[in-house]
Structure formats: C-alpha cells, structure tokens
Enzyme design. Structure first.
Site, PDB file in Angstrom:
ATOM      1  N   TYR A 163     -52.148 -31.639  29.354  1.00 53.21           N
ATOM      2  CA  TYR A 163     -51.705 -32.649  28.350  1.00 53.21           C
ATOM      3  C   TYR A 163     -52.860 -32.355  27.104  1.00 53.21           C
ATOM      4  O   TYR A 163     -52.769 -32.380  26.008  1.00 53.21           O
ATOM      5  CB  TYR A 163     -52.342 -33.814  29.159  1.00 53.21           C
ATOM      6  CG  TYR A 163     -52.434 -35.257  28.197  1.00 53.21           C
ATOM      7  CD1 TYR A 163     -51.405 -35.852  27.995  1.00 53.21           C
ATOM      8  CD2 TYR A 163     -53.612 -35.705  27.463  1.00 53.21           C
ATOM      9  CE1 TYR A 163     -51.215 -37.041  26.908  1.00 53.21           C
ATOM     10  CE2 TYR A 163     -53.706 -36.580  26.677  1.00 53.21           C
ATOM     11  CZ  TYR A 163     -52.564 -37.193  26.523  1.00 53.21           C
ATOM     12  OH  TYR A 163     -52.530 -38.432  25.491  1.00 53.21           O
ATOM     13  N   ARG A 290     -61.486 -39.557  41.400  1.00 52.88           N
ATOM     14  CA  ARG A 290     -60.367 -38.922  41.055  1.00 52.88           C
ATOM     15  C   ARG A 290     -60.963 -37.360  40.687  1.00 52.88           C
ATOM     16  O   ARG A 290     -61.990 -37.033  39.969  1.00 52.88           O
ATOM     17  CB  ARG A 290     -59.879 -39.336  39.551  1.00 52.88           C
ATOM     18  CG  ARG A 290     -58.917 -40.395  39.789  1.00 52.88           C
ATOM     19  CD  ARG A 290     -58.375 -40.723  38.425  1.00 52.88           C
ATOM     20  NE  ARG A 290     -57.459 -42.036  38.535  1.00 52.88           N
ATOM     21  CZ  ARG A 290     -57.086 -42.597  37.455  1.00 52.88           C
ATOM     22  NH1 ARG A 290     -57.489 -42.310  36.050  1.00 52.88           N
ATOM     23  NH2 ARG A 290     -56.200 -43.787  37.784  1.00 52.88           N
TER      24      ARG A 290
END
Ligand code: UD2
Length: 337
Positions: A163, A290
C-alpha cells in the site's frame, strides 16, 4: 435547499471536476464542498466500498453526474459520453483506492493494479484530455518506519507495505506527468482521517469508527498492544477543505504535502475519550499488538500552511462529537462539513 443553491442549479456552469472514489468516506465530503464552491462534479466510483447514500443530497441534481467505473479498467470510455454533454474536465481529484494496508500485504498484485496502475490510468486521461490539475490522495504510509517525529515531507521514505509502496510510486508518477507532460499535480499525504460516513464494519476500518461503534453498543473496546502508540487524527471536514483548496488553487504543483493536525493522541487516550463522550459503560480490553505496528505517527504541518494556508481547525473532541452524533443518526454539527 437554499436560494443560493437553487441559483447554482439553474446555471450549472462552474468548473467541471472529476472525483474518483467520490462516493466514499472522504470522497463524498469532497463532493459536498466542491458543489458549495460552485463546481460541477463527475463522480467515478466502483461502489466496492463507496455508497450511493453518501451522495443522497445530490440525487437528481444536474451538477453531479455519477458513473460506476473501476479506475483500474481505465476511465476514457466511461467519461466520453458525459464530457460530450458537460464539456471537458478541468481538474481531477483522485481518491479511489484499495484502502486496507493489510489487504495489500495479502494481495500485493491487486494493490498494484488499483493503487498504482489505477493512478497511471487517471494521469493518462489527464494528459490526453488537457486536464489542468490532478490532486492525489497519498498517505502517511509512504514514510513507513520513520525515525523523526513530527515527520516532515522530506523524511526518508521506507514504506513497509505494498500500500505504501504504491502510494509512493503514484507520487513519482504525478511528478513525472507534471514535469514531462505539464499536468500540474499535488499529492496530499493523509494521516489518520476520521469522521461521519466512515464505515466501522471492517476489522481494518479506522480505529475511531470502530471505537464509536463499540461504545454505542456498550461492548468492549479492544486496544492492540499497550495502547501507548500515537496517531495524528484529522477530521474529514478539514481534509475535504484542503483537498478542494488544492484542487482549485494553482499552488502546490509537484509538491507532496502532509495533511494532519500536528497533534498526536495515544490509543489509550482515544478509547477513554470515546467512552466518556458516549456516556457508555464499555470496558477496555487489550489484545496482541498488530504486526508491523507504527509506534508514533505525527505530521509536520508547516508545508500545508505555507502552500495552501491550511491548518486543521477541528479539535479531536469536537470531531469525535460530530462523528458520534452521525453514528447515532443525529443531524450533528458537521454532518456534511
Ligand atoms: C492508517 C491508515 C492506513 C495507512 C496507515 C499508514 C486508517 C483507517 N488507516 O493505519 O490506510 O494510511 O495509517 O501508516 O486511517 N487499533 C486498536 N483497536 C482497534 C483498531 C485499531 O487498538 O480496534 C489501533 C491500531 O493498532 C493502531 C491505531 O489503533 O495502533 C490506528 O489504527 P487504524 O487501523 O485506524 O490506522 P493505522 O494507523 O493502522
């Protein structure tokens, strides 16, 4: 509808702006502002995440044309009949994207197709059709692992996801089209955008939309890691303002500009504030951090001020109240702004 709006409607002659991703969260706020600024708008959206209801205000309005198109397939064919009727497009705001960083890691080729080649599709149209300017939604993700805080636009770019790589590659293409083909172009690097119309339903939705949804349902808020990581949360009404200003101004050609507030908030603080503003009884739970989590994210905001005279105006508490009002289905202070 106000008298002023009726006037615009009858003499629909303002600049024609195409907005890719115009039915989405940031896109639909941008469309609202463009119309308020006297523009006509062509929305290009594949409705994978965009929603028609985001543009309900403009249903049947001759100043807004909505096309269902995936930018990765090219935009020439879809635009041809509309520009034959409405005239040439003068400016493009390119917001359409695959927006989940995690999806890009699992599906890098898909990300390249939409977020990299899709930008080139838009720029090719701009070059071939004599579009004056393109404004592109880039991201803080281009910085990746940053060592400086606040992070300035000239900081090293070490993206850590497809991304971020595709956003950075798109910025390079903007620079190329501007220098070689004279299509003026500005990249706006969004930090963490939040506000009304942000969908809380995906696990990769913005943390504020998720926390608001949970607090209102009085279910627990989950914080990943110790919650001391920070983000620069910027309200969508501020973001749409700089997007439209950058689009309509001739300043900022070949520039990349951070769009944040210059203030950082920990996720712990955020969770407490959302629960308090909601008057909710939600508890806070912690889960594992995460993978690849960025610990600090804070924008240096001088360049936006220098080039576009832009400073974010909406404090977090006020933006959160507007977001919660919207989520409750209340008209809210800033429902469309
Ligand atoms: C943001 C952008 C992303 C990309 C990236 C670049 C959003 C929605 N995403 O990702 O597109 O530009 O920045 O760095 O703006 N969190 C929780 N609990 C939850 C959800 C999230 O604790 O239920 C934490 C998460 O671990 C992170 C923070 O909240 O520390 C923000 O998460 P996010 O998904 O809203 O945005 P981020 O910064 O990962």
């Amino acid at each position: 509808m106000s008298a002023t709006q009726t006037d615009h409607r009858s003499d629909a002659t303002g600049p024609l702006v195409a907005v890719t991703g115009g039915a989405g969260f940031i896109g639909s706020h941008t469309v609202d502002r463009l119309i308020e600024a006297g523009c006509r708008v062509i929305v290009l959206d594949d409705f994978s995440t965009g929603k028609r209801e985001n543009l309900a205000t403009w249903a049947g309005d001759e100043r807004v044309e909505i096309l269902t198109v995936n930018i990765a397939d090219g935009i020439f064919a879809a635009l041809a009949p509309v520009t034959a009727r409405m005239g040439p497009i003068s400016r493009i705001i390119h917001l359409a994207a695959q927006t989940a960083v995690i999806h890009s890691i699992a599906n890098p080729l898909d990300d390249v197709r939409v977020n990299y080649a899709g930008t080139v599709q838009v720029l090719e149209y701009a070059r071939a059709s004599g579009v004056d300017k393109v404004v592109f939604a880039s991201s803080a993700a281009v910085y990746g692992d940053v060592t400086e805080s606040p992070v300035g636009e000239n900081a090293p770019k070490k993206p850590v996801s497809p991304y971020g790589i595709d956003k950075l590659g798109s910025e390079n293409f903007l620079y190329y089209y501007s220098t070689v083909h004279r299509v003026a172009a500005t990249a706006l690097r969004f930090f963490n955008v939040y506000g009304p119309r942000q969908d809380p339903k995906s696990p990769y939705s913005g943390v504020i939309s998720i926390f608001a949804d949970r607090a209102m349902a009085e279910t627990p808020l989950t914080i990943f890691g110790d919650g001391e990581q920070t983000r620069d949360f910027v309200y969508v009404g501020d973001v749409s303002r700089i997007v439209v200003d950058a689009c309509l101004s001739d300043a900022g050609d070949r520039e990349a500009v951070n769009v944040g507030t210059g203030k950082e908030t920990t996720i712990n603080e955020l969770a407490r504030t959302v629960i308090e503003l909601c008057g909710a009884n939600s508890t806070i739970t912690h889960a594992e951090a995460r993978p690849g989590e960025i610990l600090r994210s804070l924008a240096a905001v001088d360049r936006a001020d220098t080039i576009f005279n832009f400073r974010a105006q909406v404090p977090l508490a006020e933006g959160l109240r507007a977001t919660l009002d919207w989520a409750r289905g209340w008209p809210g202070l800033n429902k469309t702004a």
